[in-house]
Enzyme design. Structure first.
Site, mmCIF file in Angstrom:
data_model
loop_
_atom_site.group_PDB
_atom_site.id
_atom_site.type_symbol
_atom_site.label_atom_id
_atom_site.label_comp_id
_atom_site.label_asym_id
_atom_site.label_seq_id
_atom_site.Cartn_x
_atom_site.Cartn_y
_atom_site.Cartn_z
ATOM 1 N N ARG A 118 42.306 48.647 72.048
ATOM 2 C CA ARG A 118 43.186 48.498 70.897
ATOM 3 C C ARG A 118 42.958 47.186 70.158
ATOM 4 O O ARG A 118 42.967 47.146 68.924
ATOM 5 C CB ARG A 118 44.649 48.635 71.333
ATOM 6 C CG ARG A 118 45.680 48.462 70.212
ATOM 7 C CD ARG A 118 45.324 49.169 68.926
ATOM 8 N NE ARG A 118 44.963 50.567 69.088
ATOM 9 C CZ ARG A 118 44.295 51.269 68.177
ATOM 10 N NH1 ARG A 118 43.897 50.696 67.050
ATOM 11 N NH2 ARG A 118 44.004 52.530 68.401
ATOM 12 N N LYS A 153 46.044 35.304 49.846
ATOM 13 C CA LYS A 153 47.053 36.263 50.323
ATOM 14 C C LYS A 153 46.484 37.045 51.509
ATOM 15 O O LYS A 153 46.208 38.243 51.431
ATOM 16 C CB LYS A 153 47.469 37.190 49.187
ATOM 17 C CG LYS A 153 48.167 36.442 48.054
ATOM 18 C CD LYS A 153 48.447 37.341 46.867
ATOM 19 C CE LYS A 153 49.094 36.551 45.738
ATOM 20 N NZ LYS A 153 49.330 37.382 44.526
ATOM 21 N N LYS A 185 48.596 25.297 39.279
ATOM 22 C CA LYS A 185 49.296 26.509 38.874
ATOM 23 C C LYS A 185 50.559 26.132 38.094
ATOM 24 O O LYS A 185 50.836 24.954 37.856
ATOM 25 C CB LYS A 185 49.601 27.351 40.104
ATOM 26 C CG LYS A 185 48.339 27.711 40.900
ATOM 27 C CD LYS A 185 48.605 28.678 42.008
ATOM 28 C CE LYS A 185 48.734 30.082 41.471
ATOM 29 N NZ LYS A 185 48.833 31.094 42.547
ATOM 30 N N GLU A 214 45.397 27.253 36.169
ATOM 31 C CA GLU A 214 45.973 28.528 35.752
ATOM 32 C C GLU A 214 46.513 28.400 34.336
ATOM 33 O O GLU A 214 47.256 27.459 34.026
ATOM 34 C CB GLU A 214 47.097 28.913 36.709
ATOM 35 C CG GLU A 214 47.761 30.233 36.377
ATOM 36 C CD GLU A 214 48.908 30.542 37.334
ATOM 37 O OE1 GLU A 214 48.730 31.432 38.172
ATOM 38 O OE2 GLU A 214 49.955 29.872 37.237
ATOM 39 N N ASP A 235 46.097 34.169 33.765
ATOM 40 C CA ASP A 235 47.091 34.912 34.529
ATOM 41 C C ASP A 235 47.860 35.909 33.678
ATOM 42 O O ASP A 235 48.433 35.558 32.646
ATOM 43 C CB ASP A 235 48.063 33.927 35.179
ATOM 44 C CG ASP A 235 49.013 34.607 36.151
ATOM 45 O OD1 ASP A 235 48.579 35.543 36.839
ATOM 46 O OD2 ASP A 235 50.188 34.194 36.219
#
Length: 298
Positions: A118, A153, A185, A214, A235
């Site tokens: 597994r 992410k 950002k 960004e 963005d």
């Protein structure tokens, strides 16, 4: 872990020590405080050996075969069993595979094969799912200048493996973390008073680190390149807005489209002339590629 597996991992850009740590932790999670697979110990004689195949249950792109091999090679060490498992890779990472294809063969104590099953499949299926999803994006962008990028992410603890899977699927890694690239950002712009002061502060503090900014409008894009930025994240722009940025910036900076992109609109965004499409879903939403371990019965 065998030297050949370590070499495979290094060739993939993975650190064998880091992979070993991930594998050991994953096995320990499955085996509990006594490091025992109670079902296998109860039902299978200690001296029984078998051969099993790792078999694709669906079409896709495989990634992580050396990682799966590391699981089988380390399971005896983790459980305290002296037995060893021999792994023979049949497929190669980045290869398209079809349902029913044998990807690898493992031979050794049956208890160890089933104890490792597994954990090996969790990692291999996950990485192959990321590679399969990435290949769909790479295919969608074929014939354009655009390349698909991943993001941060990722699954905690699996970033190196998932980003490798993106590479195996034909994508490109952006930054690995908060340490190798500065990314200004929206919240950084708000906290520091705007694009230009934020850029200057990063440059002053880390003069040799790549800086990405960004932007959400053409005006911000122009301000960023005039401040010195040579990589812009555009963005949540429409293709029309993005085309305006491409025209205004020219070759002064590399341009990345990001935010809510899907395969259905990939070609439209690539046609604007951007260099990259950034897709967080490569690592946060890819379904696994179904792969199984089948004991041979002959």
């Amino acid at each position: 872990m065998r030297e050949s597996t370590e070499q495979e991992l290094r060739a993939a850009g993975l650190d064998p020590t880091e992979v070993g740590r991930v594998v050991t932790n994953a096995l320990a999670e499955d085996l509990g405080p006594d490091f025992v697979d109670i079902t296998s110990v109860a039902t299978i004689p200690a001296d029984q050996t078998d051969t099993a195949d790792l078999v694709a249950r669906a079409d896709g792109v495989v990634a992580g075969l050396a990682v799966a091999a590391a699981v089988f090679e380390l399971v005896g060490e983790v459980t305290g069993d002296d037995g060893t498992v021999a792994v023979s890779l049949v497929a190669r990472d980045g290869q398209r595979v079809a349902r029913g294809d044998v990807l690898a063969t493992v031979t050794g104590p049956t208890r160890l094969l089933l104890t490792a099953e597994r954990t090996a499949l969790n990692l291999l299926c996950r990485m192959s799912g990321v590679a399969t999803h990435t290949r769909a994006w790479a295919d969608a962008l074929a014939g354009t200048k655009a390349t698909v990028l991943d993001t941060r992410k990722t699954t905690p603890g699996l970033r190196a493996l998932e980003k490798y899977a993106v590479r195996a699927g034909g994508g490109t890694n952006k930054r690995l973390g908060l340490y190798d690239v500065a990314m200004i950002k929206d919240n950084h712009k708000l906290a520091s008073g705007g694009i230009t002061p934020a850029y200057r502060r990063v440059r002053a503090a880390f003069p040799d680190v790549p800086v990405q900014v960004e932007v959400t409008t053409v005006a911000e894009a122009v301000e960023a390149v005039e401040a010195g930025a040579d990589f812009l994240l555009c963005d949540n722009m429409t293709p029309e807005e993005l085309a305006e940025v491409v025209s205004a910036v020219g070759d002064r900076a590399e341009l990345e489209a990001t935010g809510g992109l899907t395969l259905a609109v990939a070609a439209r965004y690539a046609a604007t002339g951007v260099d990259f499409l950034s897709v967080g879903a490569l690592t946060h939403s890819s379904p696994i590629l179904d792969i199984a371990l089948d004991l041979r019965t002959d």
